[in-house]
Design an enzyme around this catalytic site. Structure first.
Site, PDB file in Angstrom:
ATOM      1  CG  LEU A 167      43.807  29.250  32.342  1.00 27.77           C
ATOM      2  CD1 LEU A 167      43.721  27.762  32.026  1.00 27.77           C
ATOM      3  CD2 LEU A 167      43.366  30.066  31.136  1.00 27.77           C
ATOM      4  CE  LYS A 168      42.307  37.124  36.972  1.00 25.38           C
ATOM      5  NZ  LYS A 168      42.936  37.229  35.645  1.00 25.38           N
ATOM      6  CG  HIS A 204      35.847  30.024  41.767  1.00 28.22           C
ATOM      7  ND1 HIS A 204      35.293  31.243  42.065  1.00 28.22           N
ATOM      8  CD2 HIS A 204      35.442  29.191  42.743  1.00 28.22           C
ATOM      9  CE1 HIS A 204      34.575  31.146  43.172  1.00 28.22           C
ATOM     10  NE2 HIS A 204      34.655  29.911  43.603  1.00 28.22           N
ATOM     11  CB  ILE A 228      34.006  20.964  42.957  1.00 33.73           C
ATOM     12  CG1 ILE A 228      34.395  20.106  41.749  1.00 33.73           C
ATOM     13  CG2 ILE A 228      32.554  21.378  42.902  1.00 33.73           C
ATOM     14  CD1 ILE A 228      33.679  18.761  41.715  1.00 33.73           C
ATOM     15  N   PRO A 229      36.793  21.460  44.518  1.00 35.21           N
ATOM     16  CG  PRO A 229      37.014  21.415  46.851  1.00 35.21           C
ATOM     17  CD  PRO A 229      35.983  21.467  45.760  1.00 35.21           C
ATOM     18  CG  ASN A 230      38.191  15.689  41.856  1.00 33.05           C
ATOM     19  OD1 ASN A 230      39.246  15.128  42.127  1.00 33.05           O
ATOM     20  ND2 ASN A 230      37.466  15.371  40.797  1.00 33.05           N
ATOM     21  CB  THR A 231      36.935  20.433  38.913  1.00 35.63           C
ATOM     22  OG1 THR A 231      35.916  19.445  38.978  1.00 35.63           O
ATOM     23  CG2 THR A 231      37.067  20.945  37.501  1.00 35.63           C
ATOM     24  CB  THR A 280      41.111  45.776  40.294  1.00 32.89           C
ATOM     25  OG1 THR A 280      41.384  45.224  39.014  1.00 32.89           O
ATOM     26  CG2 THR A 280      42.277  45.549  41.218  1.00 32.89           C
ATOM     27  NE  ARG A 286      48.397  51.210  30.880  1.00 32.16           N
ATOM     28  CZ  ARG A 286      48.219  49.877  30.973  1.00 32.16           C
ATOM     29  NH1 ARG A 286      49.080  49.137  31.627  1.00 32.16           N
ATOM     30  NH2 ARG A 286      47.186  49.300  30.404  1.00 32.16           N
ATOM     31  N   GLY A 312      50.844  44.704  29.705  1.00 34.47           N
ATOM     32  CA  GLY A 312      50.302  44.316  28.408  1.00 34.47           C
ATOM     33  C   GLY A 312      50.488  45.406  27.384  1.00 34.47           C
ATOM     34  NE  ARG A 313      45.401  47.336  27.494  1.00 33.80           N
ATOM     35  CZ  ARG A 313      44.308  47.720  28.136  1.00 33.80           C
ATOM     36  NH1 ARG A 313      43.287  48.173  27.442  1.00 33.80           N
ATOM     37  NH2 ARG A 313      44.224  47.623  29.449  1.00 33.80           N
TER      38      ARG A 313
HETATM   39  O1  C5P Z   1      47.314  45.934  28.855  1.00 36.40           O
HETATM   40  P1  C5P Z   1      47.430  45.945  30.363  1.00 36.40           P
HETATM   41  O2  C5P Z   1      48.833  46.276  30.845  1.00 36.40           O
HETATM   42  O3  C5P Z   1      46.375  46.793  31.015  1.00 36.40           O
HETATM   43  O4  C5P Z   1      47.163  44.432  30.767  1.00 36.40           O
HETATM   44  C1  C5P Z   1      47.151  44.043  32.107  1.00 36.40           C
HETATM   45  C2  C5P Z   1      46.918  42.567  32.230  1.00 36.40           C
HETATM   46  O5  C5P Z   1      46.748  42.286  33.598  1.00 36.40           O
HETATM   47  C3  C5P Z   1      45.684  42.058  31.518  1.00 36.40           C
HETATM   48  O6  C5P Z   1      45.943  40.716  31.112  1.00 36.40           O
HETATM   49  C4  C5P Z   1      44.618  42.100  32.588  1.00 36.40           C
HETATM   50  O7  C5P Z   1      43.630  41.118  32.424  1.00 36.40           O
HETATM   51  C5  C5P Z   1      45.443  41.782  33.843  1.00 36.40           C
HETATM   52  N1  C5P Z   1      44.866  42.332  35.070  1.00 36.40           N
HETATM   53  C6  C5P Z   1      44.636  43.687  35.294  1.00 36.40           C
HETATM   54  N2  C5P Z   1      44.116  44.129  36.469  1.00 36.40           N
HETATM   55  C7  C5P Z   1      43.814  43.240  37.398  1.00 36.40           C
HETATM   56  C8  C5P Z   1      44.037  41.892  37.209  1.00 36.40           C
HETATM   57  C9  C5P Z   1      44.570  41.461  36.012  1.00 36.40           C
HETATM   58  O8  C5P Z   1      44.906  44.512  34.436  1.00 36.40           O
HETATM   59  N3  C5P Z   1      43.338  43.695  38.529  1.00 36.40           N
END
Ligand code: C5P
Length: 234
Positions: free
Chosen positions: A62-63, A65, A67-70, A117, A178, A207-208
């Protein structure tokens, strides 16, 4: 580490049913699934419970970000939900990172995100950061390590430098990989899973190349096979 245990499958899908179909297919082979903002927003905390009920681990990406308490409260809530890995933005600063570290449940791996990135030197300048993206990654990695973070999400190209800056004991989780047989999708500067592990990645987020295949299980097995192949003779 067993190569299967290095793989984290990103469940970047819109609906709980799609996500659980993938978990049901793959959870005998791999142990970690990543739930990100899309799926968590659509399906809610129930998706995390449902994956854990199937015997798998959840990386809740969920990344955070705020305030510290939250952030501290959200990290504690994610731990109570059963997530084993989670992310916060290190640009929230030392106090926020330390609050998150102090509130995580035992056994949770808290990962820091340095610079996304998708951000360039120009993006940082727009936000008033004069450092280059490369320098900012290392600066935030050092801040995170000093504040007690367990590891980082890093691009494959940053693995070497972040490892050198922060030491062997921190966990490096690497997306943007990949296999050679998979399409690039929108990833521009990717590496193969094997190369990323050789550079020092602990876990790979994929992912994909798995989830968009007709046979996701076969894709997992192909990646694992590539990871265990003997290194080429120099
Ligand atoms: O489908 P794919 O392999 O590209 O998915 C990569 C996963 O990693 C996704 O959930 C994407 O949001 C996450 N991610 C990324 N590059 C980053 C940080 C996170 O692809 N720099």
């Amino acid at each position: 580490m067993n190569p299967r245990d290095r793989l984290i499958v990103a469940l970047d899908v819109a609906r709980q049913e799609e996500a659980l179909a993938l978990v049901d297919q793959l959870s005998g082979e791999i142990s970690y699934f990543k739930v990100g903002l899309q799926l968590f927003t659509a399906a809610g905390p129930q998706i995390v419970r449902a994956i854990i009920e199937r015997g798998a681990n959840v990386f809740l990406d969920l990344k955070l970000h705020d305030i510290p308490n939250t952030v501290a409260k959200a990290v504690a809530a994610a731990g109570s939900l059963g997530a084993k890995m989670m992310t916060i933005h290190l640009s929230g600063g030392r106090e926020m990172v330390a609050a998150a570290v102090g509130s995580k449940a035992p056994g949770v791996t808290l990962l820091g995100v340095t610079v996304l990135t998708s951000s360039t030197d120009e993006t940082l300048r727009e936000c008033g950061v004069a450092a280059t993206a490369v320098d900012q990654v290392l600066r935030l990695a050092r801040l995170g390590a000093d504040a007690g973070i367990d590891g980082f999400v890093t691009s494959p190209h940053e693995v070497d430098s972040v490892r050198a800056e922060c030491g062997e004991e921190l966990t490096l989780v690497v997306p943007g990989v990949r296999p050679i047989w998979a399409g690039a999708d929108d990833q521009k500067r990717f590496m193969t899973p094997r190369e990323a592990v050789e550079r020092g990645a602990d876990y790979l987020v994929v992912g994909r190349p798995i989830t968009a295949q007709d046979d996701p299980l076969q894709a997992v097995n192909r990646i694992v096979d590539e990871l265990v192949e003997a290194p080429p003779v120099a």
